[in-house]
Design an enzyme around this catalytic site. Structure first.
Site, PDB file in Angstrom:
ATOM      1  N   CYS A 166       0.820  -1.237  -0.046  1.00  0.00           N
ATOM      2  CA  CYS A 166      -0.002   0.092  -0.173  1.00  0.00           C
ATOM      3  C   CYS A 166       0.922   1.352  -0.080  1.00  0.00           C
ATOM      4  CB  CYS A 166      -0.884   0.013   1.270  1.00  0.00           C
ATOM      5  SG  CYS A 166      -2.006   1.584   1.259  1.00  0.00           S
ATOM      6  N   HIS A 222      -6.469   3.013   0.102  1.00  0.00           N
ATOM      7  CA  HIS A 222      -6.381   3.301   1.597  1.00  0.00           C
ATOM      8  C   HIS A 222      -7.033   4.690   1.995  1.00  0.00           C
ATOM      9  CE1 HIS A 222      -3.304   3.867   5.118  1.00  0.00           C
ATOM     10  NE2 HIS A 222      -4.037   5.009   5.043  1.00  0.00           N
ATOM     11  N   CYS A 270       0.422   3.608   2.969  1.00  0.00           N
ATOM     12  CA  CYS A 270       0.856   3.160   4.605  1.00  0.00           C
ATOM     13  C   CYS A 270       2.607   3.632   4.123  1.00  0.00           C
ATOM     14  CB  CYS A 270       0.759   1.489   4.276  1.00  0.00           C
ATOM     15  SG  CYS A 270      -0.821   1.170   4.945  1.00  0.00           S
ATOM     16  N   HIS A 330      -4.479   1.774   8.484  1.00  0.00           N
ATOM     17  CA  HIS A 330      -4.849   1.423   7.181  1.00  0.00           C
ATOM     18  C   HIS A 330      -6.306   0.650   7.289  1.00  0.00           C
ATOM     19  CE1 HIS A 330      -4.487  -0.408   2.902  1.00  0.00           C
ATOM     20  NE2 HIS A 330      -5.548  -1.170   3.439  1.00  0.00           N
ATOM     21  N   THR A 338      -8.183   4.902  -6.672  1.00  0.00           N
ATOM     22  CA  THR A 338      -7.285   4.205  -7.195  1.00  0.00           C
ATOM     23  C   THR A 338      -6.367   3.963  -6.247  1.00  0.00           C
ATOM     24  OG1 THR A 338      -6.055   6.404  -7.458  1.00  0.00           O
ATOM     25  CG2 THR A 338      -7.345   5.540  -9.390  1.00  0.00           C
ATOM     26  N   ASP A 346      -0.951  16.197  -3.119  1.00  0.00           N
ATOM     27  CA  ASP A 346      -1.244  15.412  -4.248  1.00  0.00           C
ATOM     28  C   ASP A 346       0.070  15.573  -5.226  1.00  0.00           C
ATOM     29  OD1 ASP A 346      -4.140  13.672  -4.884  1.00  0.00           O
ATOM     30  OD2 ASP A 346      -2.506  14.031  -6.607  1.00  0.00           O
ATOM     31  N   HIS A 398      -9.660  14.092  -0.117  1.00  0.00           N
ATOM     32  CA  HIS A 398      -8.962  15.066  -1.003  1.00  0.00           C
ATOM     33  C   HIS A 398      -9.553  16.440  -0.613  1.00  0.00           C
ATOM     34  CE1 HIS A 398      -7.986  12.467  -4.872  1.00  0.00           C
ATOM     35  NE2 HIS A 398      -8.873  11.749  -4.136  1.00  0.00           N
ATOM     36  N   ASN A 419     -13.341   9.320  -2.655  1.00  0.00           N
ATOM     37  CA  ASN A 419     -13.775   8.075  -3.282  1.00  0.00           C
ATOM     38  C   ASN A 419     -13.756   6.629  -2.743  1.00  0.00           C
ATOM     39  OD1 ASN A 419     -14.088  10.045  -5.656  1.00  0.00           O
ATOM     40  ND2 ASN A 419     -11.699   9.611  -5.958  1.00  0.00           N
ATOM     41  N   HIS A 425      -8.882   7.953   2.151  1.00  0.00           N
ATOM     42  CA  HIS A 425      -8.153   9.453   2.016  1.00  0.00           C
ATOM     43  C   HIS A 425      -9.170  10.343   1.639  1.00  0.00           C
ATOM     44  CE1 HIS A 425      -7.453   7.543  -1.734  1.00  0.00           C
ATOM     45  NE2 HIS A 425      -7.690   8.467  -2.422  1.00  0.00           N
TER      46      HIS A 425
HETATM   47  P1  5GP Z   1      -8.076   8.361  -5.612  1.00  0.00           P
HETATM   48  O1  5GP Z   1      -8.286   8.330  -7.066  1.00  0.00           O
HETATM   49  O2  5GP Z   1      -7.749   6.915  -4.797  1.00  0.00           O
HETATM   50  O3  5GP Z   1      -9.249   8.952  -4.703  1.00  0.00           O
HETATM   51  O4  5GP Z   1      -6.872   9.278  -5.256  1.00  0.00           O
HETATM   52  C1  5GP Z   1      -5.628   8.920  -5.203  1.00  0.00           C
HETATM   53  C2  5GP Z   1      -4.934  10.411  -5.166  1.00  0.00           C
HETATM   54  O5  5GP Z   1      -3.583   9.809  -4.755  1.00  0.00           O
HETATM   55  C3  5GP Z   1      -4.753  10.759  -6.533  1.00  0.00           C
HETATM   56  O6  5GP Z   1      -5.183  11.984  -6.662  1.00  0.00           O
HETATM   57  C4  5GP Z   1      -3.048  10.524  -6.913  1.00  0.00           C
HETATM   58  O7  5GP Z   1      -2.862  11.707  -7.577  1.00  0.00           O
HETATM   59  C5  5GP Z   1      -2.609  10.721  -5.687  1.00  0.00           C
HETATM   60  N1  5GP Z   1      -1.396   9.852  -5.457  1.00  0.00           N
HETATM   61  C6  5GP Z   1      -1.028   8.428  -5.797  1.00  0.00           C
HETATM   62  N2  5GP Z   1       0.185   8.212  -5.410  1.00  0.00           N
HETATM   63  C7  5GP Z   1       0.768   9.149  -4.932  1.00  0.00           C
HETATM   64  C8  5GP Z   1       1.926   9.440  -4.410  1.00  0.00           C
HETATM   65  O8  5GP Z   1       2.793   8.538  -4.248  1.00  0.00           O
HETATM   66  N3  5GP Z   1       2.288  10.702  -3.635  1.00  0.00           N
HETATM   67  C9  5GP Z   1       1.290  11.647  -3.666  1.00  0.00           C
HETATM   68  N4  5GP Z   1       1.653  12.582  -3.024  1.00  0.00           N
HETATM   69  N5  5GP Z   1       0.020  11.400  -4.212  1.00  0.00           N
HETATM   70  C10 5GP Z   1      -0.421  10.364  -4.896  1.00  0.00           C
HETATM   71 ZN    ZN Z   2      -2.467   1.494   3.599  1.00  0.00          ZN
END
Ligand code: 5GP
Ligand code: ZN
Length: 114
Positions: A4, A98, A7, A46, A95, A30, A102, A87, A100
């Site tokens: 993850c 874990h 994590c 997690h 995507t 982000d 925004h 999401n 989170h």
């Molecule tokens: P989701 O699509 O799961 O709601 O959002 C995942 C977010 O995590 C995306 O906006 C993506 O740009 C961000 N993200 C993915 N990998 C990383 C990373 O390694 N570092 C940071 N800072 N953001 C990440």
């Molecule tokens: Zn995690």
């Protein structure tokens, strides 16, 4: 082995731009911002998404909300406003599996943002 990525960010195994951290939460920038302020509030514990929240998570939820409020203050968007989005599930566009949140805001050009 924990694959993850959040994590790993929480455990400082991979770098991130940390904006704020408390005992139970980390807030980072982000990596692919979709707004002038685009932060991610991540619980250190997690769980996959909101579907997995139960009573044992109540202190974590308070900590996340306090961290969101603090990060919004650091980003100077408390008065101008910001959106908080989570999401839940790939069908919603999640995507990283874990939990989170925004934190997103846009303001006029020239105003100080982090
Ligand atoms: P989701 O699509 O799961 O709601 O959002 C995942 C977010 O995590 C995306 O906006 C993506 O740009 C961000 N993200 C993915 N990998 C990383 C990373 O390694 N570092 C940071 N800072 N953001 C990440
Ligand atoms: Zn995690």
């Amino acid at each position: 082995m924990d694959p993850c990525i959040f994590c790993k960010i929480v455990n400082k195994e991979i770098p991130s731009e940390i904006v704020f951290e408390n005992e139970k939460t980390v807030v980072i920038k982000d990596i692919h911002p979709q707004a002038r302020v685009h932060l991610l509030a991540i619980p250190k514990k997690h769980i996959e998404c909101i579907n997995d929240i139960d009573d044992s998570f109540s202190e974590d939820l308070l900590a996340i909300h306090l961290a969101i409020k603090e990060a919004a203050s650091i980003a100077n968007v408390v008065d101008t406003g910001y959106r908080v989005i989570s999401n839940c599930g790939s069908g919603a566009g999640q995507t990283v599996m874990h939990l989170h949140y925004h934190i997103m805001a846009d303001k006029g050009i020239g105003e100080k943002l982090i």
